[in-house]
Write a protein that holds these residues in place. Structure first.
Motif, PDB file in Angstrom:
ATOM      1  N   CYS A   1       0.789  -1.239   0.014  1.00 52.03           N
ATOM      2  CA  CYS A   1       0.218  -0.027  -0.065  1.00 52.03           C
ATOM      3  C   CYS A   1       0.697   1.253   0.061  1.00 52.03           C
ATOM      4  O   CYS A   1       0.470   2.384  -0.376  1.00 52.03           O
ATOM      5  N   GLY A   2       2.206   1.185   0.598  1.00 51.96           N
ATOM      6  CA  GLY A   2       2.910   2.512   0.654  1.00 51.96           C
ATOM      7  C   GLY A   2       3.909   2.456  -0.456  1.00 51.96           C
ATOM      8  O   GLY A   2       4.768   3.284  -0.106  1.00 51.96           O
ATOM      9  N   GLU A   3       3.581   1.835  -1.544  1.00 55.85           N
ATOM     10  CA  GLU A   3       4.644   1.926  -2.508  1.00 55.85           C
ATOM     11  C   GLU A   3       4.762   3.446  -3.245  1.00 55.85           C
ATOM     12  O   GLU A   3       3.894   4.164  -2.828  1.00 55.85           O
TER      13      GLU A   3
ATOM     14  N   GLN B   1      -2.858   4.231   5.248  1.00 54.61           N
ATOM     15  CA  GLN B   1      -3.118   3.651   4.127  1.00 54.61           C
ATOM     16  C   GLN B   1      -3.962   2.588   3.871  1.00 54.61           C
ATOM     17  O   GLN B   1      -4.951   2.166   3.267  1.00 54.61           O
ATOM     18  N   CYS B   2      -3.848   1.396   4.841  1.00 55.05           N
ATOM     19  CA  CYS B   2      -4.641   0.433   4.591  1.00 55.05           C
ATOM     20  C   CYS B   2      -5.602   0.246   5.562  1.00 55.05           C
ATOM     21  O   CYS B   2      -6.633  -0.898   5.590  1.00 55.05           O
ATOM     22  N   THR B   3      -5.876   1.158   6.528  1.00 58.03           N
ATOM     23  CA  THR B   3      -7.012   1.000   7.691  1.00 58.03           C
ATOM     24  C   THR B   3      -7.886   2.211   7.169  1.00 58.03           C
ATOM     25  O   THR B   3      -7.519   3.406   7.280  1.00 58.03           O
TER      26      THR B   3
ATOM     27  N   MET C   1      -0.752   0.776  18.214  1.00 54.70           N
ATOM     28  CA  MET C   1      -1.442  -0.766  18.444  1.00 54.70           C
ATOM     29  C   MET C   1      -1.156  -1.338  17.279  1.00 54.70           C
ATOM     30  O   MET C   1      -0.566  -2.380  17.058  1.00 54.70           O
ATOM     31  N   LYS C   2      -1.579  -0.850  15.917  1.00 54.40           N
ATOM     32  CA  LYS C   2      -1.429  -1.575  14.774  1.00 54.40           C
ATOM     33  C   LYS C   2       0.039  -1.696  14.324  1.00 54.40           C
ATOM     34  O   LYS C   2       0.525  -2.769  13.727  1.00 54.40           O
ATOM     35  N   VAL C   3       0.867  -0.599  14.624  1.00 53.97           N
ATOM     36  CA  VAL C   3       2.457  -0.406  13.994  1.00 53.97           C
ATOM     37  C   VAL C   3       3.165  -1.518  14.774  1.00 53.97           C
ATOM     38  O   VAL C   3       4.078  -2.134  14.485  1.00 53.97           O
TER      39      VAL C   3
ATOM     40  N   TYR D   1      -6.192  10.904  12.583  1.00 51.50           N
ATOM     41  CA  TYR D   1      -5.427  11.253  11.560  1.00 51.50           C
ATOM     42  C   TYR D   1      -6.026  10.257  10.518  1.00 51.50           C
ATOM     43  O   TYR D   1      -6.497   9.327  10.515  1.00 51.50           O
ATOM     44  N   GLU D   2      -5.820  10.888   9.430  1.00 49.54           N
ATOM     45  CA  GLU D   2      -6.367  10.142   8.127  1.00 49.54           C
ATOM     46  C   GLU D   2      -5.301  10.506   6.874  1.00 49.54           C
ATOM     47  O   GLU D   2      -4.872  11.649   6.766  1.00 49.54           O
TER      48      GLU D   2
END
Ligand SMILES: [Zn+2]
Ligand SMILES: [Zn+2]
Ligand SMILES: [Zn+2]
Length: 163
Positions: free
Chosen positions: A11-13, A38-40, A51-53, A90-91
């Motif tokens: 997703c972060g390409e 980007q993925c959430t 938490m996700k990181v 954040y978004e």
């Protein structure tokens, strides 16, 4: 970073270029945080992101997450919102699947509705407002954040029944 983080990296390409263009290093924490955002879908707080990181890169601490979020916001890659509950959200800006949208924030249940199907007069009104403001304040407008506060249909019903 290998394995799980590598898969999520899809997703972060291309973000590396944007970082170097801005004079920032594309570090592992920055990449991991961008991947998460980007993925959430939705609006994540620093704690949600942490938490996700943390699942992908346990070595990244909460302080790093806070600092990175500030850098990414400064770079214009993230939008920072305050929905009135004392926690910043954040978004990612124009990331995968994120297009320009406005918010309807329910002050009852804190639900946030993203909408990008603008009502007829909205775009015209905003264009007029931006034009007028840039003229009046000699200010070059690059973008805007719009949030409306109120009660969603569920909370409105509850409110009505109580009375
Ligand atoms: Zn807009
Ligand atoms: Zn509500
Ligand atoms: Zn949103």
């Amino acid at each position: 970073m290998q394995g799980r983080a590598g898969r999520a990296g899809r997703c972060g390409e291309n973000w590396g270029h944007r970082f170097r263009g801005c004079g920032y290093r594309f570090t592992a924490p920055r990449k991991a945080i961008i991947d998460v955002l980007q993925c959430t879908p939705g609006h994540l707080s620093a704690e949600d992101i942490y938490m996700k990181v943390h699942e992908m890169c346990p070595q990244i601490g909460l302080t790093t997450v806070y600092r990175t979020l500030e850098v990414l916001t400064d770079m214009g890659l993230l939008s920072k919102f305050d929905f009135g509950d004392g926690r910043a959200r954040y978004e990612s800006v124009n990331g995968a699947g994120t297009k320009h949208h406005h918010h309807l924030v329910c002050t009852g249940c804190r639900r946030v509705i993203d909408y990008s199907e603008f009502v007829d007069d909205e775009i015209e009104f905003l264009e007029r407002a931006e034009k007028g403001l840039s003229k009046k304040y000699r200010f070059e407008i690059k973008g805007h954040l719009i949030q409306f506060y109120g009660l969603c249909d569920k909370c409105k019903d509850k409110d009505g029944k109580r009375r």
